[in-house]
Enzyme design. Structure first.
Site, PDB file in Angstrom:
ATOM      1  N   LYS A 139     -19.867  12.286  60.640  1.00  0.00           N
ATOM      2  CA  LYS A 139     -19.131  11.030  60.874  1.00  0.00           C
ATOM      3  C   LYS A 139     -19.913  10.161  61.844  1.00  0.00           C
ATOM      4  O   LYS A 139     -20.516  10.670  62.799  1.00  0.00           O
ATOM      5  CB  LYS A 139     -17.731  11.355  61.426  1.00  0.00           C
ATOM      6  CG  LYS A 139     -16.813  10.148  61.552  1.00  0.00           C
ATOM      7  CD  LYS A 139     -15.408  10.560  62.000  1.00  0.00           C
ATOM      8  CE  LYS A 139     -14.473   9.374  62.149  1.00  0.00           C
ATOM      9  NZ  LYS A 139     -13.105   9.777  62.551  1.00  0.00           N
TER      10      LYS A 139
ATOM     11  N   SER B   5      -9.206   8.113  59.893  1.00  0.00           N
ATOM     12  CA  SER B   5     -10.415   7.321  59.939  1.00  0.00           C
ATOM     13  C   SER B   5     -11.639   8.044  59.376  1.00  0.00           C
ATOM     14  O   SER B   5     -12.630   7.384  59.089  1.00  0.00           O
ATOM     15  CB  SER B   5     -10.702   6.907  61.387  1.00  0.00           C
ATOM     16  OG  SER B   5     -10.950   8.053  62.189  1.00  0.00           O
TER      17      SER B   5
ATOM     18  N   SER C 273      -7.021  11.922  61.871  1.00  0.00           N
ATOM     19  CA  SER C 273      -8.160  11.386  61.129  1.00  0.00           C
ATOM     20  C   SER C 273      -9.015  12.388  60.374  1.00  0.00           C
ATOM     21  O   SER C 273      -9.874  11.984  59.595  1.00  0.00           O
ATOM     22  CB  SER C 273      -9.067  10.595  62.069  1.00  0.00           C
ATOM     23  OG  SER C 273      -8.531   9.316  62.232  1.00  0.00           O
TER      24      SER C 273
HETATM   25  N1  GLN Z   1      -4.661   6.644  62.102  1.00  0.00           N
HETATM   26  C1  GLN Z   1      -4.639   6.957  63.482  1.00  0.00           C
HETATM   27  C2  GLN Z   1      -5.075   5.756  64.278  1.00  0.00           C
HETATM   28  O1  GLN Z   1      -5.307   4.764  63.706  1.00  0.00           O
HETATM   29  C3  GLN Z   1      -5.466   8.148  63.770  1.00  0.00           C
HETATM   30  C4  GLN Z   1      -6.881   7.831  64.011  1.00  0.00           C
HETATM   31  C5  GLN Z   1      -7.694   9.030  64.399  1.00  0.00           C
HETATM   32  O2  GLN Z   1      -7.230  10.161  64.342  1.00  0.00           O
HETATM   33  N2  GLN Z   1      -8.915   8.769  64.817  1.00  0.00           N
HETATM   34  O3  GLN Z   1      -5.186   5.800  65.471  1.00  0.00           O
END
Ligand code: GLN
Length: 446
Positions: A52, A127, A151
């Site tokens: 990532k 994400s 995410s």
């Molecule tokens: N969807 C969540 C957010 O927007 C989780 C993001 C994440 O785990 N990095 O914060």
């Protein structure tokens, strides 16, 4: 071989932001030499991996999918990057994501969205959308993602692959670009549970470079994959199977529970009473931490710098205005507001207290049960563009993953069938540092 897959498919999927062809070839050559010299093979010998793009890789561009870092070449490796190399994995490239890991659909990437390999009109989740889509499309053998509020698990669920969020502190965050430091964890995305155990084995462990790294004994995760779950006590929170969860998703989870029952486990309904407060608590705390962490992007130290500023303040202002995308700005503003004097007690401090209550919900259930099981996400992958203009709906997709993050405990998402042709994810949650139980149950089901 995998680069061939990438060149065939990634034009449509969009999982990669940067490829590491030359680096990968050199790494492969080093492995050949190693074999020729009769040296011992690492745990992930020769496996092609994607990373990532918020995990730093020495000399390989690391953007966090932000225009701010579009020219950023790190001068060091993250601890996990180093550990993958030491385990003889080969880095193929850097994977697309929501900008600074803020989002749940990958549509917040400032480069291009990722398309779900199961249906290119749908989101891969986020994400870590690139991390999940790459594995689903055969564009990497495994990948690393990061999970702050879901995410790793939610994209794994949408893309029909296995995603593990380890216990907070098990995997070093050194070299992970910080979003919300009290929640961020790196973990593997793989095709199956056994691979997940292998990758976790390679990346887990104490690291003095991360002050929140836990100094615990790392068990042999592979030996927990026995297939035996007789007598296992499973808790199913009623809040995870109630209103707002798609009927087709619930049905798949129920069938999965039936399978586990047939294997000798027993399950009962329980309550995690503070679940309703988790999303608000998370977005307040995560945004507060983000507003502080992202203060370092000032146009001086990292990445792109605004041209022709009239003075120093203007340099900061212009660099940040141009560098950050809309969702990142929204979070910085929310977090700065919540932390400002006069509001701190009402918002930030209050959210910290609720976080403790959420964690206690889990502690209480784990006094009597070995694992908690429910869906990973309320729905299957939604259509690209269908929620971008509605951040609140987007935030609510995280209702089932966020409480786990706030409690700091480990959880895996594994595929448990299809609903209307799209993958459904089963979430298995364990006690702190009991990844072995999580993996054992996941493997027995699989
Ligand atoms: N969807 C969540 C957010 O927007 C989780 C993001 C994440 O785990 N990095 O914060």
């Amino acid at each position: 071989q995998t680069f061939k897959m990438i060149s065939e498919r990634d034009g449509r999927v969009g999982a990669y932001l940067t490829l590491n062809e030359e680096g990968a070839r050199n790494a492969a050559r080093r492995l050949d030499d190693k074999l020729a010299a009769g040296e011992e093979r690492g745990l992930l010998f020769g496996l092609p991996a994607g990373i990532k793009d918020n995990i730093v890789t020495e000399g390989l561009r690391t953007t966090c999918a932000s225009q701010f870092l579009s020219n950023f070449n790190p001068v060091y490796d993250a601890t996990v990057t180093r550990k993958l190399r030491e385990a003889d994995a080969i880095t193929l490239g850097k994977l697309n994501m929501d900008e600074f890991a803020m989002g749940g659909s990958n549509e917040n990437s400032s480069f291009h969205p990722v398309h779900n390999p199961w249906d290119l009109d749908r989101v891969p989740g986020g994400s870590s959308g690139g991390s999940a889509a790459a594995v689903a499309a055969g564009e990497a053998y495994f990948t690393l993602g990061s999970d702050t509020g879901g995410s790793i698990r939610q994209p794994a669920s949408y893309c029909g692959v296995v995603g593990l969020k380890p216990t907070y502190g098990l995997v070093s965050r050194f070299g992970l670009v910080a979003f919300a430091s009290s929640l961020d964890q790196i973990g593997p995305v793989t095709k199956n549970v056994e691979d997940s155990a292998y990758v976790l084995q390679a990346i887990a462990g104490y690291d003095k470079m991360d002050s929140t790294s836990a100094d615990v004994q790392i068990p042999d995760y592979l030996s927990s994959l026995t297939g035996d779950i007789r007598g296992l006590r499973i808790a199913v929170p009623k809040e995870y199977m109630g209103e707002g969860i798609d009927a087709s998703v619930k049905e798949k989870v129920m069938s999965a529970l039936k399978v586990l029952e047939d294997l000798g486990a027993v399950w009962e309904e329980v309550s995690l009473p503070h679940t309703d407060y988790a999303v608000a608590t998370y977005y307040l705390l995560a945004s507060s931490e983000a507003s502080s962490n992202l203060a370092r992007f000032d146009g001086v130290r990292y990445g792109v710098r605004a041209e022709n500023p009239s003075n120093l303040l203007d340099l900061y202002h212009e660099s940040r205005s141009q560098g950050f995308g809309p969702e990142v700005k929204r979070r910085i503003m929310l977090g700065t507001y919540a932390l400002s004097s006069g509001y701190y007690d009402a918002y930030y401090l209050q959210a910290q207290k609720v976080r403790t209550l959420i964690k206690r919900d889990f502690d209480q259930v784990f006094e009597k049960y070995d694992v908690i099981i429910g869906p990973t996400a309320p729905t299957t992958a939604f259509k690209l563009g269908s929620q971008v203009d509605d951040p609140l709906t987007m935030y609510l997709n995280d209702i089932l993953t966020i409480p786990v993050s706030l409690a700091g405990v480990p959880a895996i998402s594994i595929p448990c069938g299809l609903a209307d042709g799209l993958p459904v994810g089963l979430q298995i949650i364990g006690k702190a540092f009991d990844e072995s139980a999580v993996l054992r149950v996941a493997h027995a089901y699989e």
